[in-house]
Structures are given as C-alpha cells and as structure tokens.
Design a protein around this motif. Structure first.
Motif, PDB file in Angstrom:
ATOM      1  N   VAL A 130       0.845  -1.201   0.000  1.00 24.02           N
ATOM      2  CA  VAL A 130       0.000   0.000   0.000  1.00 24.02           C
ATOM      3  C   VAL A 130       0.878   1.248   0.000  1.00 24.02           C
ATOM      4  O   VAL A 130       1.749   1.410   0.867  1.00 24.02           O
ATOM      5  CB  VAL A 130      -0.929   0.012   1.236  1.00 24.02           C
ATOM      6  N   ASN A 275       0.419   1.820   6.881  1.00 22.61           N
ATOM      7  CA  ASN A 275       0.717   0.739   5.927  1.00 22.61           C
ATOM      8  C   ASN A 275       0.509  -0.622   6.566  1.00 22.61           C
ATOM      9  O   ASN A 275      -0.098  -1.526   5.977  1.00 22.61           O
ATOM     10  CB  ASN A 275       2.158   0.885   5.421  1.00 22.61           C
ATOM     11  N   GLU A 277      -1.389  -1.458   9.058  1.00 24.13           N
ATOM     12  CA  GLU A 277      -2.806  -1.727   9.308  1.00 24.13           C
ATOM     13  C   GLU A 277      -3.452  -2.415   8.108  1.00 24.13           C
ATOM     14  O   GLU A 277      -4.249  -3.341   8.259  1.00 24.13           O
ATOM     15  CB  GLU A 277      -3.540  -0.416   9.617  1.00 24.13           C
ATOM     16  N   TYR A 278      -3.115  -1.964   6.938  1.00 27.03           N
ATOM     17  CA  TYR A 278      -3.675  -2.555   5.717  1.00 27.03           C
ATOM     18  C   TYR A 278      -2.917  -3.812   5.305  1.00 27.03           C
ATOM     19  O   TYR A 278      -3.512  -4.771   4.823  1.00 27.03           O
ATOM     20  CB  TYR A 278      -3.668  -1.519   4.584  1.00 27.03           C
ATOM     21  N   LYS A 279      -1.602  -3.802   5.504  1.00 30.29           N
ATOM     22  CA  LYS A 279      -0.780  -4.933   5.075  1.00 30.29           C
ATOM     23  C   LYS A 279      -1.197  -6.230   5.767  1.00 30.29           C
ATOM     24  O   LYS A 279      -1.293  -7.278   5.122  1.00 30.29           O
ATOM     25  CB  LYS A 279       0.696  -4.654   5.366  1.00 30.29           C
ATOM     26  N   SER A 281      -4.109  -7.105   6.966  1.00 31.88           N
ATOM     27  CA  SER A 281      -5.380  -7.596   6.413  1.00 31.88           C
ATOM     28  C   SER A 281      -5.202  -8.114   4.991  1.00 31.88           C
ATOM     29  O   SER A 281      -5.778  -9.144   4.611  1.00 31.88           O
ATOM     30  CB  SER A 281      -6.422  -6.474   6.427  1.00 31.88           C
ATOM     31  N   LYS A 418      -4.373   3.630  -0.666  1.00 32.01           N
ATOM     32  CA  LYS A 418      -5.157   3.342   0.542  1.00 32.01           C
ATOM     33  C   LYS A 418      -6.624   3.129   0.181  1.00 32.01           C
ATOM     34  O   LYS A 418      -7.273   2.215   0.696  1.00 32.01           O
ATOM     35  CB  LYS A 418      -5.003   4.497   1.523  1.00 32.01           C
ATOM     36  N   ALA A 421      -7.043  -0.249  -1.343  1.00 30.70           N
ATOM     37  CA  ALA A 421      -6.937  -1.277  -0.296  1.00 30.70           C
ATOM     38  C   ALA A 421      -8.258  -1.408   0.460  1.00 30.70           C
ATOM     39  O   ALA A 421      -8.732  -2.519   0.720  1.00 30.70           O
ATOM     40  CB  ALA A 421      -5.809  -0.927   0.667  1.00 30.70           C
ATOM     41  N   GLU A 422      -8.866  -0.277   0.782  1.00 31.37           N
ATOM     42  CA  GLU A 422     -10.143  -0.297   1.499  1.00 31.37           C
ATOM     43  C   GLU A 422     -11.234  -0.967   0.670  1.00 31.37           C
ATOM     44  O   GLU A 422     -12.059  -1.713   1.201  1.00 31.37           O
ATOM     45  CB  GLU A 422     -10.556   1.130   1.866  1.00 31.37           C
ATOM     46  N   LEU A 425     -10.650  -4.812   0.614  1.00 35.57           N
ATOM     47  CA  LEU A 425     -11.025  -5.422   1.890  1.00 35.57           C
ATOM     48  C   LEU A 425     -12.540  -5.418   2.084  1.00 35.57           C
ATOM     49  O   LEU A 425     -13.113  -6.390   2.594  1.00 35.57           O
ATOM     50  CB  LEU A 425     -10.343  -4.680   3.043  1.00 35.57           C
TER      51      LEU A 425
END
Length: 477
Positions: A130, A275, A277-279, A281, A418, A421-422, A425
């Motif tokens: 991300v 980064n 936080e998203y990585k 998931s 970002k 990524a959202e 998910l």
C-alpha cells in the motif's frame, strides 16, 4: 521383532508383529532388576529379594507394564520401518501374549495418503503493498494532535465554559462531616467530559480564577468508603485558574513528546503504522488465496476416519435431524479442510519446518498483550491447558508453512493506494458475508479452518487389551 503386512485395502493396512519369547523374557528380567532395589519385604534386605518372591508378589503388574512398554515401542518402530504415517490412532489386536510366551499382535492402521506438493510452486496469488500519500500521513497526525489537547492560561476575568480546563482545590463533607479522601489539591477537570462525579462539571461552568464555588454531587457505587455510597457530598472548591484550549502546534517538539526524534521521524512512523494496518489484512487475503488454490489439489483418497471426525466437528451443537440433512454439505467442506491440512503438513515435513519453544513463547506473549489487565489469567490458561498450547503451536506451524509457500509460489505484486486497499477489503468482507448466508441457508455452520499441528502424522499412544495396571511404588511390609 518380525513384521509382515497381512492385508491392504486402500489406505487401510494390517501389520502382524511377532516378538519371540526370549526377547520378552529379557524385558521382564530388566524390569525385575529395576524394581528389586525399591521393594521392601519383611525378612529380606533391600535388593536381595529372590526373583521367585518378586514374581509371586508382583508378576501381573510387572508383565502389564512391560507389555504396555513393548507394544508402544514396537508399534512405533513397525510403522516407521514400513514408512507408514497413521491417520489417527492405530488399533491393536493381541493374538498371543503372556509371561514366558511369544508376543504376537495385529496393528490395524489407516495410512495418510500420498500428497504431491510440487504444484505449490505454480500457485499464483496477489501480493499487495500500500502506497501511503503524504496527505494521509498528515491527516492521521492531525487526528493524533486533536486527541492531545493543549491549554493556555485564560485572563483572570474569563468565565469557564465547556471544553475549558479548570484547576482547583477542594474540601468535601457528607452530613457536614469530612471523610477519607475529602480533600484534593490542584485537581484538573476538562469541563463537559464528566470524568470526576456525575453532574460535577456542569456546576463549574461560569467560574473565574480565585472564585469559590460550592458543588453538590452524589458519591458513586464504586466509592471506597462503602457507608458513603449514594450519599450527597458538598465540595467547597477554590478555583486556582481557568485554562482555555490552545491550538496544538505540529512541530518537532510535538513529535518528541510522542517519542519520535523529530517531525520527519514522526511522519515516517505514522506512515508505516498506516501501511501495517492494511498490510496485515491484505496478507490474510493473500494466504486465503493460497489456501483456496490448495483446495484444488488432487488427493487420491481421504481417510474415512479423518472425514468422520471432521464431520462430527462441523455438526457440533446441531440436532441429529439437522446434522443428517447437512451431512453431504459437511462432507464436502470436511474433504477440503482435510486436503488442505494434508498438503500443508506434507510441505512442512518436506521442508523440515519446526516450531521452537522460543517461537511458541513469543506467540503466548502476543496473546497476553492482546488482553491487557488479564495477563495472569491468560498465562495460567496456557500453563494449565496443554491442549490449548498445542493448538497455539499448530497455529504458529501453519503460519510458518504459509510464509514459506509464499516465498516459493508465484506472487503477482501490486502497489495500490489506501482507497484501493479499502475497496479490496470491503469487497472481501461482502463476499465472506454472502458465503456465510449461503451456508446458513444450507444449514451448514461455518467454522474456522482446522489448524495443522506439527506432529499430526506421528503415531499416537496405542492401547492394548491387556491389563494396564501401573507400578507406582512396589512396597510390602
């Protein structure tokens, strides 16, 4: 020891094990020598009790323990020598046994199927990174600053309002009498948060520096002095100062207060946090892709006993009627789970993946950190529940396997924003929700994937039909 394979039916095998009388007598002699030094019999010195007396007194118990030991050792050896990995616990059928006799028994075992793991190298999965824009980092830092309020002194005539900080000393009474904890110095309250006593803040609105204010409030249920709970207390407050909110300046000093070297270092730290936080998931999505691909692998035969066990787990808590209706669906789910477990376990063994005690303890500490305030309870849980610790070891083992598979498989690297990524998910969550609803319609209870344990293919402790009496302490007077 002589081992012959008597019968082959797919994954089911019968092994005939023969141990001659001479070997069994040798094991018995060793056991008698071992217990001779611990036996206390009237009329005999320690270690001088004749063999005939020992045999008459303890013969059955000695033979039972020797037989149990020999069965365990020879069963494990027979399976290893014939390169058989049992799926579940082997069953033993004793044909001939007894003191001064040959030992002959049958091992009935279901073997784990052969699994081809080479296709793992051809698995394709998405691996995301991300890219965090500077604007996202700055937005997060502003949010942090908003939650780190700063105040400056107001003028002497400024009247306190909601959001201001009031600093005061107080003395309190209940029924005109002071009580333990009835005095406070330099007490600070941010008006409107109601963190002291319910309704206390509102009565300080409008006060100025050097004012005196009488505030009445009811003492709460958790007040230390039990006899004063729910009593009305009067607080005579002397206002020391009123402070008004001050804009937090996002600079090097602000960053240092948060533990960073300077503002640039804080931006780097916050950017990495976003980064990560998203990585985490997105990494789970990648691993789920790998597991879905493994479900497609061909396994010639699924052991019936493993299938039956997995179906039982899936149908836990259901009525017999509902479980019967859902049996076909459960079997399909169970086959996929078992297949994935077999492939992962085979890959782990081929690549000599092991879980060290240090890695296991690190995972325990991770679990402890996730439950602040309950650290001792979590530690006691794992110390008193070996099965829970074993399950945790299985989780770490599976994680290590999947990490190595990612290194060997073919990743499709994607750098995303970002926002992307959202969306990924969110779409994944919606898909999981749809699958969950579909399962409910089929009366299939969705459960987490069964973890692979490091020693899954090792033979379990076998049971014999012979008496299992143990010699805890041989002592007769």
């Amino acid at each position: 020891m002589k081992v012959t394979i008597e019968n082959k039916k797919g994954l089911n095998k019968d092994l005939k094990v023969f141990i001659d009388k001479k070997t069994m007598i040798s094991h018995m002699d060793e056991k008698y020598e071992e217990i001779k030094t611990t036996v206390n019999l009237k009329g005999f010195r320690p270690g001088k009790v004749p063999r005939e007396i020992l045999k008459r007194q303890f013969g059955k118990a000695v033979f039972s323990e020797v037989l149990d030991k020999v069965l365990k050792e020879t069963t494990t050896k027979a399976l290893e020598e014939n390169k058989i990995k049992p799926a579940g616990q082997p069953k033993l059928d004793l044909k001939t046994y007894g003191e001064d006799k040959d030992l002959e028994y049958i091992i009935s075992v279901t073997e784990l199927p052969k699994v081809e793991i080479k296709p793992i190298e051809n698995i394709k999965f998405d691996e995301y990174s991300v890219k965090i824009d500077n604007s996202e980092t700055e937005k997060r830092i502003k949010e942090i600053a908003k939650n780190q309020p700063s105040f400056k002194d107001a003028t002497d005539n400024t009247k306190a309002k909601e959001g201001d900080l009031v600093v005061f000393d107080y003395t309190a009474t209940v029924d005109e009498k002071p009580f333990k904890g009835s005095e406070g110095k330099n007490t600070q309250l941010t008006l409107g948060k109601d963190l002291f006593l319910k309704g206390f803040d509102a009565q300080l609105i409008g006060v100025k520096k050097n004012d005196e204010k009488l505030v009445e409030a009811t003492l709460p249920e958790n007040f230390p002095e039990k006899e004063l709970i729910n009593k009305k207390a009067k607080f005579n407050c002397k206002i020391i100062t009123v402070k008004i909110p001050d804009e937090v300046k996002i600079n090097d000093d602000f960053a240092k207060n948060l533990g960073a070297k300077d503002l640039a270092d804080l931006k780097t730290i916050v950017s990495k946090q976003i980064n990560d936080e998203y990585k985490n998931s997105l990494d789970r999505l990648s691993k789920n892709q790998i597991l879905k691909e493994i479900e497609k692998f061909k396994v010639d035969e699924i052991p019936d006993n493993l299938l039956e066990e997995e179906v039982k787990i899936l149908s836990q808590g259901m009525s017999d009627e509902d479980a019967k209706k859902s049996k076909k669906n459960f079997e399909e789910i169970a086959k996929k789970r078992i297949k994935v477990g077999l492939v992962l376990n085979e890959f782990g063994e081929k690549n000599q993946i092991k879980v060290t005690e240090q890695e296991l303890q690190q995972e325990v500490q991770k679990q402890i950190r996730m439950m602040p305030g309950q650290e001792k309870m979590v530690m006691d849980f794992y110390q008193k529940n070996p099965s829970a610790l074993s399950s945790l070891r299985g989780t770490v083992y599976e994680e290590k396997i999947l990490t190595m598979i990612k290194e060997k498989a073919k990743s499709n690297k994607k750098e995303i924003s970002k926002a992307e990524a959202e969306k990924i998910l969110k779409d994944s969550q919606a898909q999981d929700h749809d699958h969950s609803n579909a399962d409910k319609n089929k009366k299939v209870e969705k459960k987490p994937s069964k973890k692979v344990e490091a020693k899954k293919t090792q033979p379990k402790q076998v049971k014999s039909k012979a008496p299992a009496k143990k010699i805890k302490k041989v002592s007769k007077k």
